[in-house]
Design a protein around this motif. Structure first.
Motif, PDB file in Angstrom:
ATOM      1  N   TRP A 199      -1.932  -5.996   3.450  1.00 24.63           N
ATOM      2  CA  TRP A 199      -2.582  -4.820   4.033  1.00 24.63           C
ATOM      3  C   TRP A 199      -3.009  -5.134   5.457  1.00 24.63           C
ATOM      4  O   TRP A 199      -3.494  -6.222   5.758  1.00 24.63           O
ATOM      5  CB  TRP A 199      -3.810  -4.408   3.230  1.00 24.63           C
ATOM      6  N   ARG A 204       0.235  -0.865   4.217  1.00 22.73           N
ATOM      7  CA  ARG A 204       0.788  -2.026   3.535  1.00 22.73           C
ATOM      8  C   ARG A 204       2.077  -2.444   4.228  1.00 22.73           C
ATOM      9  O   ARG A 204       2.972  -1.626   4.454  1.00 22.73           O
ATOM     10  CB  ARG A 204       1.051  -1.693   2.072  1.00 22.73           C
ATOM     11  N   PRO A 249      -8.014  -4.044   1.014  1.00 22.63           N
ATOM     12  CA  PRO A 249      -8.456  -3.152   2.094  1.00 22.63           C
ATOM     13  C   PRO A 249      -9.963  -3.184   2.327  1.00 22.63           C
ATOM     14  O   PRO A 249     -10.421  -3.256   3.468  1.00 22.63           O
ATOM     15  CB  PRO A 249      -7.983  -1.777   1.607  1.00 22.63           C
ATOM     16  N   THR A 270     -12.289   3.018  -2.193  1.00 18.60           N
ATOM     17  CA  THR A 270     -10.954   2.865  -1.615  1.00 18.60           C
ATOM     18  C   THR A 270      -9.983   3.776  -2.339  1.00 18.60           C
ATOM     19  O   THR A 270      -9.970   3.818  -3.574  1.00 18.60           O
ATOM     20  CB  THR A 270     -10.460   1.412  -1.725  1.00 18.60           C
ATOM     21  N   GLN A 271      -9.187   4.509  -1.588  1.00 19.70           N
ATOM     22  CA  GLN A 271      -8.141   5.346  -2.162  1.00 19.70           C
ATOM     23  C   GLN A 271      -6.801   4.886  -1.609  1.00 19.70           C
ATOM     24  O   GLN A 271      -6.647   4.710  -0.402  1.00 19.70           O
ATOM     25  CB  GLN A 271      -8.366   6.828  -1.829  1.00 19.70           C
ATOM     26  N   THR A 272      -5.844   4.700  -2.532  1.00 20.20           N
ATOM     27  CA  THR A 272      -4.514   4.223  -2.137  1.00 20.20           C
ATOM     28  C   THR A 272      -3.471   5.266  -2.483  1.00 20.20           C
ATOM     29  O   THR A 272      -3.463   5.813  -3.594  1.00 20.20           O
ATOM     30  CB  THR A 272      -4.177   2.898  -2.834  1.00 20.20           C
ATOM     31  N   SER A 273      -2.605   5.552  -1.511  1.00 22.62           N
ATOM     32  CA  SER A 273      -1.502   6.478  -1.726  1.00 22.62           C
ATOM     33  C   SER A 273      -0.257   5.879  -1.098  1.00 22.62           C
ATOM     34  O   SER A 273      -0.122   5.852   0.131  1.00 22.62           O
ATOM     35  CB  SER A 273      -1.814   7.845  -1.113  1.00 22.62           C
ATOM     36  N   SER A 319       1.932   3.469   0.584  1.00 26.06           N
ATOM     37  CA  SER A 319       1.697   2.297   1.443  1.00 26.06           C
ATOM     38  C   SER A 319       0.488   2.468   2.349  1.00 26.06           C
ATOM     39  O   SER A 319       0.328   1.732   3.314  1.00 26.06           O
ATOM     40  CB  SER A 319       2.944   2.028   2.292  1.00 26.06           C
ATOM     41  N   THR A 320      -0.369   3.452   2.041  1.00 24.02           N
ATOM     42  CA  THR A 320      -1.563   3.709   2.853  1.00 24.02           C
ATOM     43  C   THR A 320      -2.815   3.636   1.987  1.00 24.02           C
ATOM     44  O   THR A 320      -2.833   4.146   0.864  1.00 24.02           O
ATOM     45  CB  THR A 320      -1.489   5.089   3.521  1.00 24.02           C
ATOM     46  N   ALA A 321      -3.834   3.014   2.527  1.00 23.80           N
ATOM     47  CA  ALA A 321      -5.121   2.947   1.845  1.00 23.80           C
ATOM     48  C   ALA A 321      -6.204   3.450   2.786  1.00 23.80           C
ATOM     49  O   ALA A 321      -6.162   3.196   3.988  1.00 23.80           O
ATOM     50  CB  ALA A 321      -5.435   1.524   1.406  1.00 23.80           C
TER      51      ALA A 321
END
Length: 353
Positions: free
Chosen positions: A136, A122, A40, A94-97, A99-101
């Motif tokens: 991504w 994602r 990302p 970067t923060q990922t949760s 399927s979303t970053a």
């Protein structure tokens, strides 16, 4: 097995081992490079690099923002005329949760710094996912929105960053990349002048309200005052005791059995008329739907005075004579100058009961 043959097989084994190790290292390097390229933060950096280099069309391809003919400022040609563009950027994290970053970046312009968040999703799994390479995709970036309103009646010639605005009396909503934009306006009207302005757009995702207002020339001011006085004169030309849609009138008319004829109004003193600056919030019933509106307020700082006179007669008694108001009545002018014809100003009065 002979000693020479054993040595040969040992050499072949060593070569194959080295070859496998080399292939493995190369494959690992390629995987790591692919992971970095699809990360990302890398995609956001590529997007910001395009904007920094003036390739906003390339940036829009990266995030999937569609090209539209009405978005006149989202082209490389227009952006080439913009000052205070991005000079640098820095990925903050970067923060990922799931399927979303979300990638946060610091944007640097000559005028200052700002922060912006970029969202990536994602995609569906692929064979590359087994190697840790994730798919991504950068979502369309929320650009700044500039609401541009020209405060003047009629159509005007205007450009933003050298691009024709296409002003038709309706507020323009324009998406813009970071930078400083020049709004230039020209008019040949003898009634008013209109200057351009500069507006700055920091970072991404904000809103800018851009308004430029026309200023009346002396000829325009004189015409506006004359239009207000002409409205008053039209009311004074009435022959009835309660003129329609006028600021003055008698509370009562003829009594039962009484007839009034030859009624007339006389303007004793005129109100002192005052003109305000262009009012963007002004609206009248004559303005078309979707119009940006606006007008020059025209009012009375002190009221004028009028009197009414008429002949009266009473059929039952045969009495007749002249009548007049006991004392002068206040007369005001309140409304808006909404435009001009070739020769006069157009005055729109407030509603009077």
């Amino acid at each position: 097995m002979s000693k020479s043959r054993a040595s040969l097989w040992i050499g072949v084994g060593a070569f194959l081992t080295a070859l496998c190790l080399g292939v493995g290292v190369t494959a690992l390097v390629l995987v790591l490079q692919a992971q970095a390229a699809t990360a990302p933060a890398t995609q956001v950096s590529a997007y910001l690099a395009d904007v920094k280099n003036g390739d906003v069309e390339g940036a829009m391809k990266l995030d999937g923002t569609p090209s539209r003919s009405d978005e006149v400022l989202l082209t490389n040609k227009a952006y080439a005329n913009v000052g205070d563009r991005i000079t640098g950027y820095r990925i903050l994290g970067t923060q990922t949760s799931g399927s979303t970053a979300t990638v946060e970046a610091e944007i640097t312009q000559k005028s200052g710094t700002s922060k912006a968040g970029f969202t990536l999703v994602r995609g569906a799994g692929s064979p590359l996912g087994l190697a840790g390479i994730e798919n991504w995709k950068l979502k369309p970036v929320t650009l700044n929105q500039a609401s541009v309103t020209l405060g003047a009646p009629g159509r005007l010639d205007a450009t933003v960053a050298g691009v024709p605005l296409g002003w038709k009396g309706v507020m323009r909503e324009l998406h813009v990349f970071p930078g400083q934009y020049e709004l230039d306006v020209s008019t040949t009207s003898p009634w008013f002048t209109l200057d351009g302005t500069t507006f700055r757009v920091p970072g991404f995702g904000g809103t800018q309200k851009v308004q430029v207002a026309a200023a009346l020339t002396q000829k325009g001011k004189d015409a506006a005052i004359a239009a207000g006085n002409a409205w008053l004169d039209a009311c004074a030309a009435s022959t009835v005791p309660q003129p329609s849609n006028c600021s003055f009138g008698l509370k009562n008319g003829p009594a039962a059995g009484e007839t009034w004829t030859n009624g007339s109004w006389t303007v004793l003193t005129r109100p002192t008329l005052t003109l305000g600056e262009w009012d963007f919030g002004c609206r009248t019933e004559y303005m078309m739907d979707g119009s940006a509106g606006g007008c020059w307020p025209l009012g009375s700082s002190t009221p004028g005075t009028v009197t009414f006179s008429a002949n009266y007669s009473i059929a039952a008694t045969g009495e007749s004579g002249n009548l007049t108001t006991d004392s002068p009545l206040d007369a005001k002018v309140e409304g808006s100058v909404v435009g001009f014809t070739d020769t006069t100003a157009i005055f729109d009065s407030v509603g009077w009961k």
